[in-house]
Design a protein around this motif. Structure first.
Motif, mmCIF file in Angstrom:
data_model
loop_
_atom_site.group_PDB
_atom_site.id
_atom_site.type_symbol
_atom_site.label_atom_id
_atom_site.label_comp_id
_atom_site.label_asym_id
_atom_site.label_seq_id
_atom_site.Cartn_x
_atom_site.Cartn_y
_atom_site.Cartn_z
ATOM 1 N N MET A 1 -8.642 4.399 4.928
ATOM 2 C CA MET A 1 -7.665 5.001 4.000
ATOM 3 C C MET A 1 -7.271 3.969 2.937
ATOM 4 O O MET A 1 -6.993 2.815 3.244
ATOM 5 C CB MET A 1 -6.446 5.473 4.823
ATOM 6 N N LEU A 2 -7.274 4.404 1.724
ATOM 7 C CA LEU A 2 -6.956 3.516 0.600
ATOM 8 C C LEU A 2 -5.469 3.142 0.618
ATOM 9 O O LEU A 2 -4.616 4.013 0.716
ATOM 10 C CB LEU A 2 -7.284 4.284 -0.677
ATOM 11 N N ASN A 3 -5.181 1.856 0.565
ATOM 12 C CA ASN A 3 -3.778 1.436 0.501
ATOM 13 C C ASN A 3 -3.349 1.322 -0.957
ATOM 14 O O ASN A 3 -3.726 0.399 -1.654
ATOM 15 C CB ASN A 3 -3.605 0.095 1.220
ATOM 16 N N ARG A 4 -2.517 2.273 -1.381
ATOM 17 C CA ARG A 4 -2.098 2.257 -2.784
ATOM 18 C C ARG A 4 -0.757 1.553 -2.981
ATOM 19 O O ARG A 4 -0.288 1.433 -4.107
ATOM 20 C CB ARG A 4 -1.982 3.694 -3.306
ATOM 21 N N THR A 5 -0.130 1.143 -1.870
ATOM 22 C CA THR A 5 1.211 0.576 -2.050
ATOM 23 C C THR A 5 1.187 -0.923 -2.340
ATOM 24 O O THR A 5 2.134 -1.451 -2.908
ATOM 25 C CB THR A 5 2.087 0.831 -0.807
ATOM 26 N N THR A 6 0.117 -1.614 -1.954
ATOM 27 C CA THR A 6 0.080 -3.042 -2.299
ATOM 28 C C THR A 6 -1.023 -3.309 -3.317
ATOM 29 O O THR A 6 -2.078 -2.671 -3.306
ATOM 30 C CB THR A 6 -0.176 -3.932 -1.045
ATOM 31 N N ALA A 7 -0.747 -4.258 -4.156
ATOM 32 C CA ALA A 7 -1.680 -4.571 -5.245
ATOM 33 C C ALA A 7 -2.955 -5.183 -4.686
ATOM 34 O O ALA A 7 -2.910 -5.947 -3.716
ATOM 35 C CB ALA A 7 -1.023 -5.542 -6.218
ATOM 36 N N LYS B 205 -13.689 4.664 -6.000
ATOM 37 C CA LYS B 205 -12.734 4.242 -4.967
ATOM 38 C C LYS B 205 -11.304 4.639 -5.339
ATOM 39 O O LYS B 205 -10.578 5.208 -4.538
ATOM 40 C CB LYS B 205 -12.826 2.730 -4.790
ATOM 41 N N TRP B 206 -10.897 4.365 -6.571
ATOM 42 C CA TRP B 206 -9.490 4.552 -6.944
ATOM 43 C C TRP B 206 -9.193 5.920 -7.553
ATOM 44 O O TRP B 206 -8.125 6.475 -7.350
ATOM 45 C CB TRP B 206 -9.040 3.455 -7.914
ATOM 46 N N PHE B 207 -10.127 6.453 -8.326
ATOM 47 C CA PHE B 207 -9.848 7.736 -8.997
ATOM 48 C C PHE B 207 -10.470 8.924 -8.254
ATOM 49 O O PHE B 207 -10.009 10.051 -8.410
ATOM 50 C CB PHE B 207 -10.387 7.711 -10.442
ATOM 51 N N GLY B 208 -11.519 8.642 -7.440
ATOM 52 C CA GLY B 208 -12.219 9.719 -6.731
ATOM 53 C C GLY B 208 -11.300 10.603 -5.887
ATOM 54 O O GLY B 208 -11.425 11.831 -5.915
ATOM 55 N N PRO B 209 -10.330 10.000 -5.153
ATOM 56 C CA PRO B 209 -9.490 10.827 -4.271
ATOM 57 C C PRO B 209 -8.429 11.676 -4.994
ATOM 58 O O PRO B 209 -7.755 12.471 -4.345
ATOM 59 C CB PRO B 209 -8.777 9.792 -3.384
ATOM 60 N N ILE B 210 -8.269 11.519 -6.284
ATOM 61 C CA ILE B 210 -7.230 12.289 -6.989
ATOM 62 C C ILE B 210 -7.701 13.736 -7.119
ATOM 63 O O ILE B 210 -8.810 13.986 -7.591
ATOM 64 C CB ILE B 210 -6.962 11.689 -8.389
#
Lengths: 422, 413
Positions: A1-7, B205-210
């Motif tokens: 799972m991608l952690n979006r809360t820490t840089a 990785k960053w935009f794909g899940p939106i």
């Protein structure tokens, strides 16, 4: 799972040493600096003259003299000059300043052979046509009238005048009368005394044929640099200021400017001082921007920055605010300055500003034109070639304690000039 | 020539990568296909106000600016009638910080009511600073309303008036975000020192899940062809009379756009242009005059604007301008003149591609127009314009019935 809360992890920006230009001196004494790289076949050539309003008996004189260069030479009419410049897709910039004035030509490298001789003709053989002068003066008076309606035209000028004191060479503000009284004779004299013998530096940047450029510069621009700087510019310091207020009819917004004398860019502790000013108001995350814009919504933008002249440097904090936000904004600015004197900045803030400063340098040194602009500062401020290398080395070792100590050294009580224009 | 690779993610986000190994920075540019032309006429200025709110914290990141500054980055944004563009630059090795920040605010905003209250004030100050507290600052408010009767280009991006900004509500903010700030309405450009494989992987990785948003159907009213000439006179506290004349021209991606652009250059780009030579140099009716195009996606405007010299009345100024227009209509343009304006345009193009950030913005713009390849066809399209094309365009565009003239009088004080 991608952690979006820490840089994501980041590393401190890597500093790349500032690249130096190829340098040499023309037979007449003018120095030439060449930056040659890039993939776009374009160039800019900048001629630097160490003259400006500070040494002119009439502050409108340098401005008119440089602007009139477009208006015809001894062998070409204004129309022919303009046609040639436009035909080769070139742009001519004329920037008279307080102590230095610049003539810049931008163009496509394939036309270098046409454009450099044309530039020499424009700058060194002006006609100063009487009729063109009348027209140019009218235009300048009209442009000035427009500027004079703007509160943010006056605030920084009144601040500079207040800081150096009336009558000081740096305090001049052009009036319509100054423009109207310039004669053709004044222009010819000014050109002969200051421009013709005053080509101190040539800065050529872009992607071009080096041999061709060198021979063109030698053939067209090898003037005799015999200009002697006038001496005796006052170094007097005015240290107690009374507040200045000016009113502009029908202004819907007010402009404020707060300032004082600043540390010279050539002083040892300048990097720490520059760091302090950056924290205060030198970037979008600065304390002033956070407080006045992002927290209070008093202004669209507020900035603090320093200007360095040969005999004096000064700090300026400027913003446009609502009429009833003037006093509140000034109080908040002085309050933020005070905080820097009494409370150490967190090491987190210090790290942010360090990285921001280094990142800003990296961002602003990506093209060959960026290098030329950065080097221009070295030339005009009389700095050493390793200025940027040593400045950013100092910046990377600044501590919270140093920032506090320099704040106490420079932000002494009652040392601010405050200007309100509304 | 800007080399690029492109992929579209499953959620509809178009990703373009322009690799430039000669720089040590990276650029992330996110353009959303929404601007002031998407606004309702009683809620103008909203797209631009919204741009400010995009910096007020996103769903997982309370502050946008600080983490970017820590990674050595800088950013900004702008809103036009057609799009809203966000960009950041940072040292190439810290590029992932940019992906993290930009993707989170596409995912969701904080919708903090305090952010709305403060930014509302900031935008009102911007309105004051740029449009009201400047001589001639309201010209575009007036000129747009004169030239457009139906199309939303009739108001500027800052908004028709301050009241609209004062009345914006959080519910509108949320609805606007949900509708327009979705991957299928955006273009992401990564440019600079980042290899395509790595850039595409980070984008996935960053935009794909939106999640993809709903389909946006645009129902922007077309401006009907103007049937008769319009003239408006206003009086303001300014030092000199100003003159404006606007004609409708084709939109940015329409066939005749480049022809109209060069036509405006022949009339009024630089001091060798027809208007300047005759009306400033010879007749001395104007102290300055120029002509340019707005370059909007939907049909735009060619504008002639100038300041009158002291003692010149609008009648003589208007007659002077008309004489130049009639001369062009009657005799066309010379080959040398056409070669000149092409050289000027090629020069501007070359300078606009020096900075990697500009290259990224240009790519994003043409991708939003519908085809990123167009960015590399500009020179070719300009080169192809002939004197006959210009004459034909002039005959259509420069007709009286297509003109909107504004006499902006300086009040006698």
């Amino acid at each position: 799972m991608l952690n979006r809360t820490t840089a994501p992890k980041h590393s401190p920006p890597e500093f790349n040493p500032f690249p130096l230009p190829q340098k040499y001196q023309l037979s007449g004494g003018t120095k030439v600096y060449l930056f040659n790289q890039g993939s776009q076949p374009v160039f800019q050539i900048e001629l630097i003259f160490p003259v400006g309003s500070a040494i002119a008996k009439n502050p409108a004189l340098p401005a008119l003299c440089f602007e009139m260069l477009r208006e015809g030479s001894t062998t070409m009419s204004a129309e022919e000059i303009n046609h040639k410049l436009d035909f080769f897709g070139a742009f001519l910039g004329l920037k008279p300043g307080i102590e230095n004035s610049f003539v810049t030509l931008y163009g496509r490298s394939e036309f270098l052979g046409h454009l450099i001789p044309l530039l020499a003709e424009i700058v060194f053989q002006p006609a100063f046509d009487e009729q063109a002068l009348v027209k140019q003066k009218k235009k300048m008076v009209q442009e000035l009238a427009i500027k004079q309606k703007k509160t943010n035209y006056w605030a920084p000028r009144l601040l500079r005048q207040n800081i150096f004191g009336e009558g000081h060479p740096y305090s001049k503000i052009i009036s319509p009368e100054d423009i109207k009284t310039v004669s053709r004779k004044d222009l010819v004299e000014f050109h002969q005394q200051h421009v013709f013998p005053g080509l101190q530096n040539i800065l050529l940047a872009g992607a071009y044929d080096n041999n061709l450029a060198n021979s063109l510069v030698a053939d067209s621009l090898a003037m005799n640099y015999t200009y002697a700087q006038p001496v005796g510019v006052s170094t007097r310091k005015n240290n107690s200021f009374s507040p200045i207020t000016k009113s502009i009819e029908h202004a819907t917004q007010a402009s404020i400017a707060i300032g004082q004398h600043a540390l010279s860019i050539r002083e040892r502790s300048y990097p720490a001082y520059a760091f302090l000013i950056k924290i205060l108001g030198g970037y979008f995350g600065s304390r002033l921007m956070k407080k006045l814009r992002e927290e209070k919504g008093l202004t669209y933008g507020i900035y603090a920055y320093t200007t360095h002249l040969k005999n004096g440097s000064y700090l300026q904090i400027a913003a446009d605010v609502t009429h009833n936000g003037v006093d509140k904004s000034i109080d908040l600015i002085l309050d933020e300055i005070n905080k820097l004197k009494h409370t150490k900045a967190s090491s987190e803030e210090i790290d942010t500003v360090k990285n921001y400063l280094l990142g800003e340098y990296i961002n602003n040194s990506t093209t060959v034109f960026d290098f030329a602009d950065l080097y221009k500062k070295i030339i005009t401020q009389g700095l050493r070639d390793d200025y940027y290398n040593s400045f950013y080395k100092e910046i990377s070792s600044v501590t919270p304690k140093e920032v506090l100590s320099i704040a106490n050294q420079v932000f002494t009580n009652k040392s601010f000039s405050i200007v309100r224009v509304k | 020539m800007i080399d690029f690779h492109t992929q579209t993610l499953a959620n509809g986000l178009q990703v373009l990568v322009h690799h430039d190994p000669n720089t040590n920075i990276a650029v992330l540019n996110v353009a959303y296909r929404v601007g002031s032309r998407d606004e309702e006429e009683d809620h103008t200025g909203f797209a631009h106000l919204f741009e400010h709110l995009m910096f007020g914290g996103s769903v997982n990141i309370p502050s946008y600016d600080e983490p970017l500054q820590k990674a050595g980055g800088e950013n900004n944004a702008y809103t036009t009638p057609d799009l809203t563009n966000y960009y950041l630059t940072l040292p190439a090795n810290n590029i992932e910080t940019g992906f993290w920040l930009e993707s989170d605010r596409m995912l969701g905003l904080s919708f903090d009511p305090r952010v709305l209250e403060v930014q509302r004030k900031v935008v009102i100050e911007e309105f004051n600073q740029r449009y009201l507290n400047q001589p001639y600052g309201n010209v575009w408010h007036i000129l747009r309303e004169l030239a457009y009767k139906v199309h939303p280009y009739r108001w500027p991006t800052i908004g028709k008036n301050i009241a609209h900004i004062e009345n914006a509500t959080m519910a509108q903010v949320k609805a606007f975000f949900k509708k327009y700030y979705v991957p299928n309405n955006a273009v992401l450009v990564i440019a600079g020192n980042s290899k395509p494989d790595k850039a595409f992987a980070l984008a996935e990785k960053w935009f794909g899940p939106i999640p993809r948003g709903g389909e946006i159907s645009r129902d922007i009213p077309r401006e009907p062809a103007q049937q008769q000439k319009r003239l408006l006179e206003v009086q303001e506290q300014v030092p000199a009379h100003a003159y404006y004349k606007a004609f409708h021209i084709p939109g940015r991606s329409a066939a005749g756009y480049h022809t109209a652009d060069l036509l405006s250059d022949i009339l009024g780009r630089g001091k060798s242009s027809r208007l300047y030579r005759q009306l400033v140099e010879t007749d001395k009716l104007f102290s300055e005059i120029s002509a340019y195009v707005t370059g909007s996606v939907d049909p735009g405007l060619m504008v002639i604007s100038g300041k009158l010299t002291e003692g010149t009345g609008f009648d003589r100024a208007e007659a002077g301008v008309n004489k130049i227009l009639h001369g062009l209509l009657a005799n066309g343009v010379t080959r040398q003149e056409l070669a000149k304006v092409k050289n000027q345009a090629f020069s501007s193009l070359a300078f606009s591609e020096v900075q990697v950030l500009n290259r990224a913005m240009n790519l994003a713009y043409f991708a939003l127009l519908g085809d990123a390849n167009l960015v590399n066809l500009e020179e070719e399209k300009l080169q192809a314009v002939t004197a006959a094309d210009i004459a034909a365009m002039a005959a259509t565009v420069l007709s009286e019935n297509n003109s909107n003239t504004l006499f902006y009088h300086a009040k006698q004080s």
